[in-house]
Scaffold this active site. Sequence first.
Site, PDB file in Angstrom:
ATOM      1  NE  ARG A  53      -3.055   0.189   3.190  1.00 35.34           N
ATOM      2  CZ  ARG A  53      -2.515   0.486   4.381  1.00 35.34           C
ATOM      3  NH1 ARG A  53      -2.007   1.691   4.600  1.00 35.34           N
ATOM      4  NH2 ARG A  53      -2.491  -0.409   5.353  1.00 35.34           N
ATOM      5  CE1 TYR A 111     -13.052  13.859 -16.366  1.00 27.80           C
ATOM      6  CE2 TYR A 111     -13.190  13.306 -14.033  1.00 27.80           C
ATOM      7  CZ  TYR A 111     -13.220  12.928 -15.362  1.00 27.80           C
ATOM      8  OH  TYR A 111     -13.425  11.616 -15.671  1.00 27.80           O
ATOM      9  CG  ASP A 183      -6.648  18.158 -13.455  1.00 32.63           C
ATOM     10  OD1 ASP A 183      -5.794  17.717 -14.254  1.00 32.63           O
ATOM     11  OD2 ASP A 183      -7.730  17.580 -13.223  1.00 32.63           O
ATOM     12  CE  LYS A 208      -8.972  10.805 -18.648  1.00 29.72           C
ATOM     13  NZ  LYS A 208      -9.407  11.971 -17.889  1.00 29.72           N
TER      14      LYS A 208
HETATM   15  C1  LIG Z   1      -9.991  12.178 -16.641  1.00 29.98           C
HETATM   16  C2  LIG Z   1      -9.691  13.391 -15.856  1.00 29.98           C
HETATM   17  C3  LIG Z   1      -9.688  13.375 -14.454  1.00 29.98           C
HETATM   18  C4  LIG Z   1     -10.039  12.126 -13.664  1.00 29.98           C
HETATM   19  O1  LIG Z   1      -9.084  11.127 -13.865  1.00 29.98           O
HETATM   20  P1  LIG Z   1      -9.397   9.566 -13.630  1.00 29.98           P
HETATM   21  O2  LIG Z   1      -8.067   8.936 -13.904  1.00 29.98           O
HETATM   22  O3  LIG Z   1     -10.491   9.176 -14.574  1.00 29.98           O
HETATM   23  O4  LIG Z   1      -9.825   9.422 -12.213  1.00 29.98           O
HETATM   24  C5  LIG Z   1      -9.379  14.535 -13.772  1.00 29.98           C
HETATM   25  N1  LIG Z   1      -9.083  15.667 -14.432  1.00 29.98           N
HETATM   26  C6  LIG Z   1      -9.080  15.738 -15.778  1.00 29.98           C
HETATM   27  C7  LIG Z   1      -8.749  17.021 -16.447  1.00 29.98           C
HETATM   28  C8  LIG Z   1      -9.382  14.599 -16.541  1.00 29.98           C
HETATM   29  O5  LIG Z   1      -9.395  14.663 -17.871  1.00 29.98           O
END
Ligand SMILES: *Cc1c(COP(=O)(O)O)cnc(C)c1O
Length: 391
Positions: A53, A111, A183, A208
Site C-alpha cells: 500500500r 472536470y 490539474d 490520459k
Molecule cells: C480524466 C480526468 C480526471 C479524472 O481522472 P481519472 O483517472 O479518470 O480518475 C481529472 N481531471 C481531468 C482534467 C481529466 O481529464
Amino acid sequence: MPHSDTVAVHAGEPAIDRKDAPITPDIAVGSASGYPDLKTLDAAMAEHRGYGRWGTENHRQLEAAVASLEANGLDTRLDAVAVGSGMAAIAVALMSEMNAGDHVVAAHDCYGTTLTFVRNDLSRFGITSSIVDFQDLDAVKRAVTDRTRVLLCEMCTNPLIRVPDLEALAGIAHDAGALLLVDNTVPTPALSQPFRWGADVVIYSATKNLSGHADVIGGVVIGRASWLDAARVFAHTFGPTLGPFDAWLTLRGIRTLSLRMQRHTENALRLAHYLERHRAVSRVNYPALESSPFCARARRLLPAGAGALLSFELAGGKPALESMIRRLRLVRLMPSLGNVATTISHPASTSHRGLDAAERARAGISDALLRCSVGIEHPDDLLADFEAALS
Ligand SMILES: *Cc1c(COP(=O)(O)O)cnc(C)c1O
C-alpha cells in the site's frame, strides 16, 4: 540542465549497481517484503517500505520521473506520490491539505467528477466551496474568504479548452495564504509547467496523455518536498494505491511523452486550421489558433504547443453531428481522451449530461459541440477521415 525530452527518457531509471542489472525496471508485484531480522524490519517500517500500500520500486521510479519532469529548469525541489486514479490524486491533494471549516474555490469548468467531489463529498466533512468562473479574476477574489485554503483549476479545460491566467491566480491564492492547485492532465508536463507560474500543487490523471495508450487508470500528486511528505503519508493511510503494473506502464508511456505530445500538438493545430476553414463548421476552440481569445496566453504558458484537445461546433446542429459521427472511419466516439488514437466525445451526453439545457447553454456547451482528442496518426489520414465525414 537536460531538456525535458531527455529527462522523460531517463528519469527514474533503475540504478546499475549490481551484476546484470536490468536497464528496464522489473515489475514488483509482491504485496509485502521479507526481512532477516527485527532491526531491518524496523528500519523498513520506519521509512514506509516493504508493504504494497506504501508503493513499490515501480511507484518510486514513476514518482521520481514525474517530479523531475515537473521541476526541470526550475529552482524548486519537487516530489510526487503516485495514486490509483486522477480522482484519487484530487482527493489526496485536497483532503491532505484541508480541515473541517476550510473553504475551497474551484473553477466552474473543472472536470465534472472533480466538482461533484468538491460539492457533494467534501461538504459532508465540513469543507465549504465556491465554484466560479476563473476567467473572471474579480469573481475569484470575491469568492476568497479567510478560511480559503485552496484555489483549484485546470490547464486547457474541457471541452472549451480555456487557459487560465495561472500567474494572476497564484497571486490571489498567495495573498489569501492559500495554495494554487492545478490539474495539468491535458497539456502534460511536456507542454506545461504550472510551478513556473506559481502553482503550489499539480495533479495528473495518468489515465490520459501521461501514460498515453488508454490502458491505465492512474494519478499523480506533485508538490514541494515539504508539502508532499504529508500528502504521501495521507495517501498511504487513505489507501488509493496504484497497481505496480500500472506504475510500470505509466513510466513506459512517459519515455515517449515528448514525441507523442509534439505530434499530438502538430496534428491538433492542423485539424483546428482545417476545421476553422470548413463551411460546415461554425466554431473551433483551440488556444493556439490566432482567432482564440486565449492565443496570447497560450503562447506564454504553453510555448511548445497547446496539446491534443480541441472542440468544434457544426453549423447544421445535432443532426449534422450525428451524420458526421456515423461516417467517421478512423476516429471513434468514446467518453475519454488522451490516447494515441484520435477520439471524439459529445460533452452534452457525457461530461455535462448532469446539467439541464439552460445550464449547458450558460456554460457555452451546445448540443452541436464535439470534443476531439487528436491522436498521433498521419495528419493526412486524419484530415481525410474528417473530410469524408463532413462532405
Ligand atoms: C480524466 C480526468 C480526471 C479524472 O481522472 P481519472 O483517472 O479518470 O480518475 C481529472 N481531471 C481531468 C482534467 C481529466 O481529464
